[in-house]
Write an enzyme that holds these catalytic residues in place. Structure first.
Site, short mmCIF file in Angstrom:
data_model
loop_
_atom_site.label_atom_id
_atom_site.label_comp_id
_atom_site.label_asym_id
_atom_site.label_seq_id
_atom_site.Cartn_x
_atom_site.Cartn_y
_atom_site.Cartn_z
N ARG A 88 0.82 -1.21 0.00
CA ARG A 88 0.00 0.00 0.00
C ARG A 88 0.85 1.25 0.00
O ARG A 88 0.48 2.26 -0.55
CB ARG A 88 -0.90 -0.02 1.24
CG ARG A 88 -1.81 1.18 1.34
CD ARG A 88 -2.63 1.13 2.61
NE ARG A 88 -3.54 0.02 2.63
CZ ARG A 88 -3.91 -0.64 3.73
NH1 ARG A 88 -3.41 -0.30 4.89
NH2 ARG A 88 -4.75 -1.64 3.67
N TYR A 89 2.00 1.19 0.69
CA TYR A 89 2.87 2.36 0.80
C TYR A 89 4.14 2.08 -0.01
O TYR A 89 4.60 0.94 -0.06
CB TYR A 89 3.28 2.57 2.27
CG TYR A 89 2.12 2.71 3.23
CD1 TYR A 89 1.40 3.90 3.30
CD2 TYR A 89 1.78 1.67 4.09
CE1 TYR A 89 0.36 4.03 4.21
CE2 TYR A 89 0.74 1.81 4.99
CZ TYR A 89 0.03 2.99 5.06
OH TYR A 89 -0.99 3.11 5.96
N ARG A 92 7.25 0.26 2.01
CA ARG A 92 7.13 -0.95 2.83
C ARG A 92 6.00 -1.83 2.34
O ARG A 92 5.02 -1.36 1.77
CB ARG A 92 6.93 -0.60 4.31
CG ARG A 92 5.74 0.30 4.62
CD ARG A 92 6.10 1.17 5.82
NE ARG A 92 4.98 1.89 6.39
CZ ARG A 92 4.55 3.05 5.95
NH1 ARG A 92 5.09 3.61 4.89
NH2 ARG A 92 3.55 3.66 6.55
N CYS A 101 -3.62 -18.30 13.13
CA CYS A 101 -3.25 -17.63 14.39
C CYS A 101 -3.36 -18.61 15.54
O CYS A 101 -4.12 -19.57 15.46
CB CYS A 101 -4.17 -16.44 14.66
SG CYS A 101 -4.03 -15.16 13.43
N CYS A 105 -8.93 -13.58 17.65
CA CYS A 105 -9.51 -12.45 18.36
C CYS A 105 -10.87 -12.16 17.74
O CYS A 105 -10.99 -12.10 16.51
CB CYS A 105 -8.59 -11.24 18.23
SG CYS A 105 -6.88 -11.63 18.60
N CYS A 108 -11.09 -9.31 15.15
CA CYS A 108 -10.02 -9.28 14.15
C CYS A 108 -10.44 -8.60 12.85
O CYS A 108 -11.49 -8.90 12.30
CB CYS A 108 -9.56 -10.70 13.84
SG CYS A 108 -8.33 -10.75 12.54
N ARG A 110 -8.99 -9.08 10.06
CA ARG A 110 -8.81 -10.02 8.96
C ARG A 110 -9.63 -11.29 9.18
O ARG A 110 -9.29 -12.37 8.69
CB ARG A 110 -7.33 -10.41 8.82
CG ARG A 110 -6.47 -9.27 8.40
CD ARG A 110 -5.28 -9.75 7.56
NE ARG A 110 -4.45 -8.60 7.25
CZ ARG A 110 -3.30 -8.30 7.86
NH1 ARG A 110 -2.82 -9.12 8.76
NH2 ARG A 110 -2.65 -7.22 7.54
N ASP A 268 -11.48 -1.65 13.64
CA ASP A 268 -11.86 -1.58 12.22
C ASP A 268 -13.30 -2.03 12.00
O ASP A 268 -13.89 -2.69 12.85
CB ASP A 268 -10.90 -2.44 11.40
CG ASP A 268 -9.50 -1.86 11.39
OD1 ASP A 268 -9.37 -0.66 11.11
OD2 ASP A 268 -8.54 -2.61 11.67
N ASP A 305 -7.28 3.01 10.51
CA ASP A 305 -6.94 2.51 9.18
C ASP A 305 -8.18 2.77 8.33
O ASP A 305 -9.22 2.13 8.52
CB ASP A 305 -6.59 1.02 9.25
CG ASP A 305 -5.53 0.64 8.23
OD1 ASP A 305 -5.59 1.19 7.10
OD2 ASP A 305 -4.66 -0.17 8.55
N LYS A 312 -3.27 4.27 7.17
CA LYS A 312 -3.44 4.60 8.58
C LYS A 312 -3.24 6.09 8.80
O LYS A 312 -2.29 6.66 8.29
CB LYS A 312 -2.41 3.83 9.41
CG LYS A 312 -2.64 2.34 9.44
CD LYS A 312 -1.62 1.66 10.34
CE LYS A 312 -1.73 0.16 10.25
NZ LYS A 312 -1.35 -0.35 8.89
#
Ligand SMILES: *Cc1c(COP(=O)(O)O)cnc(C)c1O
Ligand code: SF4
Length: 341
Positions: A88-89, A92, A101, A105, A108, A110, A268, A305, A312
């Site tokens: 996206r950037y 990075r 995982c 969570c 989450c 994702r 999110d 985000d 972000k």
């Protein structure tokens, strides 16, 4: 028998974490979103509504989707040129070697993808390395997932070695929840696998001071002793950490463990997570309450985000506004305004 990670409604009921009468609704949640509670986390849960239980035990509220919630809440898909990469950037890139995982969570971002796929194949991983290798503008690789610390030390070492060998890659950053939710996995072999001539950072996801158990602290200490700078990532969650005293205790404990709080994420717009989301105004008021009262080391940046993949953005309170063309008006930590030329 060695305690196992709990994944099914029947297992959660048998462990006494979910009352038998809620089994039916929990089964429906389990069919929709992945569930996993490690033995370490199960031992910390005091009830479905305690700050640990709330984060990891499925809840019927997850089956309600608000109109503004989305399958891809931060717009990753638009920036995924190939499997396992989100770019996206310019400087990075995210590398997601696996979508598994140790825990899932309930909030989450994702949640529509994690727990549903496995790891990248050797060929897919090689393609992802090729993508990074061919782009000299990539200065940092953020290894995320899923949770990369579920990979074997041998596979982690391969990733570190491949990335560190690329001259333009100066920083390798791992994002993980393992030191907190399955600390015994942070073995000497895992720590050794992270060693490189390039800077390797580890960002640890923790949301409540009770997650920072003796075992979690020693896992972090093993990483810190190996010279790895540690960062903290926290999600602002209703009923978990949305009060100033809890955030203060969490950030102070993290800093005292040599973990620098980096981001406080606004929750999110993932589907079925409305019961966790605070308003931005509530988040800003919490940040304001910490400023001035708590060491600057304990102040993460409060970020949102943006949906749609716009990135972000810091959304914390603002202390400076223009008064006139010559003067600013600046608010001090006590809330008193001062003129500044
Ligand atoms: C969050 C994120 C990053 C890292 O952002 P930082 O502000 O550098 O921590 C990089 N790429 C993507 C796609 C992200 O979502
Ligand atoms: S550890 Fe991270 S990716 Fe995995 S379920 Fe939790 S928030 Fe999602």
């Amino acid at each position: 028998m060695k305690p196992r990670t709990l994944r099914r409604a029947s297992e959660l009921v048998a462990a006494g974490l979910v009352p038998p009468e809620r089994r039916g609704e929990i089964e429906r949640v389990v069919r929709r979103f992945a569930v996993a509670v490690t033995p370490h986390v199960a031992g910390l849960i005091e009830g479905a509504s305690d700050p640990i239980g709330r984060q990891f035990l499925p809840d019927a509220a997850e089956l309600r989707t608000a109109p503004e919630e989305r399958a891809d809440p931060i717009g990753d898909d638009r920036f995924a040129p190939l499997k396992g990469i989100v770019h996206r950037y310019p400087d990075r890139v995210l590398l997601k070697p696996l979508l598994v995982c140790p825990v899932y969570c309930r909030f989450c971002f994702r949640r529509e993808t994690v727990g549903k796929g496995g790891a990248l194949t050797a060929r897919e991983l090689a393609a992802a390395f090729g993508y990074i290798r061919r782009r000299p503008a990539i200065w940092e690789v953020i290894v995320s997932g899923g949770d990369p610390f579920l990979l074997s030390p041998r596979r982690l070492k391969t990733i570190v070695r491949e990335l560190a060998a690329m001259p333009h890659v100066q920083v390798i950053r791992f994002h993980t929840r393992v030191p907190v939710v399955e600390p015994r996995r942070v073995t000497t072999a895992l720590v050794a696998a992270l060693a490189a001539d390039k800077a390797v950072y580890v960002a640890i996801h923790a949301n409540h001071p009770r997650e920072l158990t003796v075992a979690a602290r020693s896992a972090c200490a093993r990483l810190a002793k190996a010279g790895i700078p540690l960062l903290g990532q926290t999600v602002l969650l209703k009923g978990v950490n949305d009060d100033a005293a809890t955030l203060e205790a969490l950030f102070r404990a993290l800093v005292a463990m040599r973990v620098k709080p980096y981001y406080l994420h606004h929750a999110d717009l993932a589907r079925g997570t409305g019961h966790f989301r605070t308003t931005l105004a509530e988040g800003r008021a919490l940040i304001r309450a910490l400023r001035g009262r708590v060491s600057g080391l304990c102040q993460p940046t409060y970020v949102l985000d943006l949906p749609g993949g716009h990135g972000k953005v810091p959304v914390g309170p603002c202390y400076a506004r223009t008064h006139d063309t010559e003067t600013w008006e600046i608010e001090d930590p006590a809330g008193v305004c001062h003129r500044y030329p």
